[in-house]
Design a protein around this motif. Structure first.
Motif, PDB file in Angstrom:
ATOM      1  N   ASN A   9     -48.103  32.581   6.001  1.00 56.94           N
ATOM      2  CA  ASN A   9     -49.580  32.781   5.550  1.00 56.94           C
ATOM      3  C   ASN A   9     -49.682  32.332   3.954  1.00 56.94           C
ATOM      4  O   ASN A   9     -51.003  31.771   3.482  1.00 56.94           O
ATOM      5  CB  ASN A   9     -50.150  34.267   5.606  1.00 56.94           C
ATOM      6  N   LEU A  10     -48.726  32.432   3.195  1.00 56.44           N
ATOM      7  CA  LEU A  10     -48.550  32.204   1.913  1.00 56.44           C
ATOM      8  C   LEU A  10     -48.587  30.362   1.805  1.00 56.44           C
ATOM      9  O   LEU A  10     -49.520  29.957   0.933  1.00 56.44           O
ATOM     10  CB  LEU A  10     -47.562  32.362   0.988  1.00 56.44           C
ATOM     11  N   TYR A  11     -48.168  29.862   2.869  1.00 56.68           N
ATOM     12  CA  TYR A  11     -48.053  28.424   3.015  1.00 56.68           C
ATOM     13  C   TYR A  11     -49.322  28.022   3.332  1.00 56.68           C
ATOM     14  O   TYR A  11     -49.990  27.085   2.878  1.00 56.68           O
ATOM     15  CB  TYR A  11     -47.069  28.001   3.995  1.00 56.68           C
ATOM     16  N   PHE A  22     -60.570  23.317   5.233  1.00 56.06           N
ATOM     17  CA  PHE A  22     -59.761  24.166   6.532  1.00 56.06           C
ATOM     18  C   PHE A  22     -59.117  23.031   7.396  1.00 56.06           C
ATOM     19  O   PHE A  22     -58.038  23.237   7.893  1.00 56.06           O
ATOM     20  CB  PHE A  22     -60.906  25.126   7.063  1.00 56.06           C
ATOM     21  N   ASN A  23     -60.025  22.107   8.049  1.00 56.10           N
ATOM     22  CA  ASN A  23     -59.691  21.205   9.257  1.00 56.10           C
ATOM     23  C   ASN A  23     -58.135  20.525   8.531  1.00 56.10           C
ATOM     24  O   ASN A  23     -57.294  20.610   9.385  1.00 56.10           O
ATOM     25  CB  ASN A  23     -60.533  20.523   9.452  1.00 56.10           C
ATOM     26  N   THR A  35     -56.204  29.512  13.604  1.00 53.69           N
ATOM     27  CA  THR A  35     -54.767  30.332  13.195  1.00 53.69           C
ATOM     28  C   THR A  35     -54.724  30.361  11.631  1.00 53.69           C
ATOM     29  O   THR A  35     -54.406  31.532  11.120  1.00 53.69           O
ATOM     30  CB  THR A  35     -53.772  29.464  14.053  1.00 53.69           C
ATOM     31  N   LEU A  36     -55.093  29.270  11.000  1.00 52.86           N
ATOM     32  CA  LEU A  36     -55.036  29.379   9.657  1.00 52.86           C
ATOM     33  C   LEU A  36     -56.021  30.093   8.787  1.00 52.86           C
ATOM     34  O   LEU A  36     -55.552  31.000   8.038  1.00 52.86           O
ATOM     35  CB  LEU A  36     -55.215  27.846   9.183  1.00 52.86           C
ATOM     36  N   SER A  37     -57.260  30.175   9.405  1.00 52.87           N
ATOM     37  CA  SER A  37     -58.203  31.219   8.964  1.00 52.87           C
ATOM     38  C   SER A  37     -57.867  32.649   8.980  1.00 52.87           C
ATOM     39  O   SER A  37     -57.872  33.295   8.048  1.00 52.87           O
ATOM     40  CB  SER A  37     -59.394  30.925   9.439  1.00 52.87           C
ATOM     41  N   ASN A  42     -55.677  37.806   6.901  1.00 50.27           N
ATOM     42  CA  ASN A  42     -54.509  38.764   7.067  1.00 50.27           C
ATOM     43  C   ASN A  42     -53.841  38.955   5.688  1.00 50.27           C
ATOM     44  O   ASN A  42     -53.534  39.979   5.168  1.00 50.27           O
ATOM     45  CB  ASN A  42     -53.455  38.398   7.808  1.00 50.27           C
ATOM     46  N   LEU A  43     -53.835  37.716   4.885  1.00 50.43           N
ATOM     47  CA  LEU A  43     -53.193  37.759   3.626  1.00 50.43           C
ATOM     48  C   LEU A  43     -54.010  38.664   2.723  1.00 50.43           C
ATOM     49  O   LEU A  43     -53.434  39.353   1.701  1.00 50.43           O
ATOM     50  CB  LEU A  43     -52.903  36.369   2.965  1.00 50.43           C
TER      51      LEU A  43
END
Length: 301
Positions: A9-11, A22-23, A35-37, A42-43
């Motif tokens: 998530n930090l990455y 975002f894309n 997934t990234l969002s 979560n972070l």
């Protein structure tokens, strides 16, 4: 111990900060945008603070988000160093090296470097990235790259550097505009010397190395690449400086250009390797540097 944020998530957060989209960040991470969002949300929940301010069209990083990005870059770089240390503990000339190189070196030297690595160190692979000095230094500091091949001097505060050779400068002109006798810059027409855009460090290196003090001789139009410079001079627009490695690699093939020695004491730029002071691969990088030294002239040559 409370649950710690995941490196993944930090990455994601670091890549989003880099791409500012975002894309594009999702593609860089090889995951879906959702997934990234979700990972960044979560972070935020784990850290208990807002990292990004969002609306339906745009987003911006909060002050906390900027701080977390900076710390994440250093943390991810340290983790990469630890992984590399464990992987290469018994075989320093193995594994993957993420090598960055500037555009005025990459097309003319990297092919030879890659071939030599393949012959001398078959267990090692190079991942190559070409970019400006400024961008490469930033990528090295953030842990995105392991090693840089640059023209020195540059500000390498916080990094180690190793000189691997020199690259002489030559003056190039069309054969119908011969440089008879001793070349003197003051005798050349105003705005007759073409150089690269200032973001390419070779411009500053050429001006300094060739001891060219009169800026009126430099044309305000700046080219984006050495190949563009060659085309302009081949069209009889003026003259330029080219590094010897580009000439040796055939950049003048098919042109009507001639090469001359510039005024001064054999002007050149210094070529060097740069890496983080915290890197555990000192032996690896120095061995690579010694290999590259065999491909380049030295001051004594």
């Amino acid at each position: 111990m409370s649950k710690l944020p995941s490196l993944k998530n930090l990455y994601y957060l670091v890549q989003l900060h880099r791409e500012q989209n975002f894309n594009r960040a999702a593609k860089a991470c090889h995951v879906s945008q959702s997934t990234l969002s979700s990972g960044i949300q979560n972070l935020e929940e784990q850290l208990g603070g807002q990292l990004i301010e969002r609306d339906h069209k745009s987003f911006m990083f909060t002050a906390l988000g900027e701080e977390v990005v900076g710390r994440s870059r250093h943390l991810l770089a340290e983790v990469q160093e630890m992984t590399d240390l464990a992987r290469c503990a018994g075989e320093p000339m193995a594994g993957t090296i993420r090598l960055g190189c500037i555009p005025t070196i990459a097309p003319f030297l990297l092919n030879r470097v890659v071939k030599e690595v393949g012959q001398q160190f078959p267990s090692m692979s190079l991942l190559l990235r070409e970019d400006t000095t400024e961008n490469l230094i930033a990528a090295l500091g953030s842990g995105e790259l392991d090693l840089l091949l640059l023209a020195l001097p540059v500000d390498t505060s916080g990094f180690h550097s190793m000189s691997v050779g020199i690259d002489p400068f030559k003056l190039v002109a069309h054969k119908e505009q011969p440089m008879d006798g001793a070349i003197e810059y003051e005798q050349m027409p105003d705005e007759s010397i073409f150089l690269l855009q200032r973001e390419h460090c070779i411009t500053g290196h050429a001006i300094s190395a060739c001891e060219m003090q009169n800026s009126t001789k430099i044309n305000p139009f700046a080219a984006t690449s050495l190949h563009t410079l060659v085309q302009m001079v081949d069209s009889k627009l003026g003259t330029t400086f080219l590094p010897q490695m580009a000439i040796d690699a055939g950049i003048l093939n098919g042109t009507d250009l001639q090469v001359y020695q510039p005024p001064g004491e054999a002007p050149y730029r210094e070529i060097g390797l740069v890496w983080r002071q915290t890197s555990s691969r000192l032996r690896t990088f120095r061995t690579l540097g010694q290999m590259i030294q065999s491909l380049l002239p030295t001051k004594a040559d």
